[in-house]
Design a protein around this motif. Structure first.
Motif, PDB file in Angstrom:
ATOM      1  N   LEU A   7      15.055 -13.115  -4.028  1.00  0.00           N
ATOM      2  CA  LEU A   7      15.405 -13.459  -2.643  1.00  0.00           C
ATOM      3  C   LEU A   7      16.837 -13.976  -2.551  1.00  0.00           C
ATOM      4  O   LEU A   7      17.602 -13.572  -1.677  1.00  0.00           O
ATOM      5  CB  LEU A   7      14.432 -14.505  -2.098  1.00  0.00           C
ATOM      6  N   ALA A  10      19.299 -11.067  -3.319  1.00  0.00           N
ATOM      7  CA  ALA A  10      19.297 -10.064  -2.246  1.00  0.00           C
ATOM      8  C   ALA A  10      20.071 -10.564  -1.038  1.00  0.00           C
ATOM      9  O   ALA A  10      20.863  -9.819  -0.455  1.00  0.00           O
ATOM     10  CB  ALA A  10      17.864  -9.708  -1.860  1.00  0.00           C
ATOM     11  N   HIS A  11      19.860 -11.811  -0.652  1.00  0.00           N
ATOM     12  CA  HIS A  11      20.578 -12.351   0.500  1.00  0.00           C
ATOM     13  C   HIS A  11      22.071 -12.526   0.215  1.00  0.00           C
ATOM     14  O   HIS A  11      22.881 -12.492   1.138  1.00  0.00           O
ATOM     15  CB  HIS A  11      19.955 -13.674   0.954  1.00  0.00           C
ATOM     16  N   LEU A  61       7.793  -8.629   0.063  1.00  0.00           N
ATOM     17  CA  LEU A  61       9.238  -8.491   0.255  1.00  0.00           C
ATOM     18  C   LEU A  61       9.700  -8.739   1.696  1.00  0.00           C
ATOM     19  O   LEU A  61      10.864  -8.525   2.014  1.00  0.00           O
ATOM     20  CB  LEU A  61       9.681  -7.092  -0.175  1.00  0.00           C
ATOM     21  N   LEU A  64      13.116 -10.310   2.500  1.00  0.00           N
ATOM     22  CA  LEU A  64      14.338  -9.703   1.975  1.00  0.00           C
ATOM     23  C   LEU A  64      15.106  -8.976   3.073  1.00  0.00           C
ATOM     24  O   LEU A  64      14.508  -8.447   4.007  1.00  0.00           O
ATOM     25  CB  LEU A  64      14.008  -8.682   0.884  1.00  0.00           C
TER      26      LEU A  64
END
Length: 101
Positions: A7, A10-11, A61, A64
């Motif tokens: 997380l 991804a961010h 997910l 995300l």
């Protein structure tokens, strides 16, 4: 890579793509591609996260950002006993991170 770390990365824009890899027995595992490496996604105890379906993966997910996401199936011949290893790539199908409903 633990799910929480996924997380965060991804961010931050560090994840190139996610693969949902279908294994024998109806089990799926997530594979993160980042910095030229493929890493399995693990649970909070450090064990590889096993998922039941594409929808289960989407639920996991949901926090995300949108990323390239593929469902990956190995060639059936690769899993058969006595077959020579094939030099072909697994089937990779792009899928949405959101449910189609």
């Amino acid at each position: 890579m633990k799910l929480h770390d996924l997380l965060v990365h991804a961010h931050a824009g560090h994840v190139d793509e996610l693969n949902l890899v279908s294994l024998e027995g109806g089990i799926y595992v997530l594979e993160v591609h980042m910095d030229g490496k493929a890493l399995p996604v693990k649970d909070e105890h450090g064990k590889i996260l096993h998922l039941r379906s594409v929808e289960h993966a989407r639920d996991v997910l949901q926090q995300l950002p949108r990323l390239p996401f593929h469902l990956v199936h190995a060639e059936v011949h690769d899993e058969m006993c006595g077959m020579q290893p094939a030099a072909c790539q697994p089937l990779r199908v792009p899928i949405s991170m959101n449910s189609a409903w």
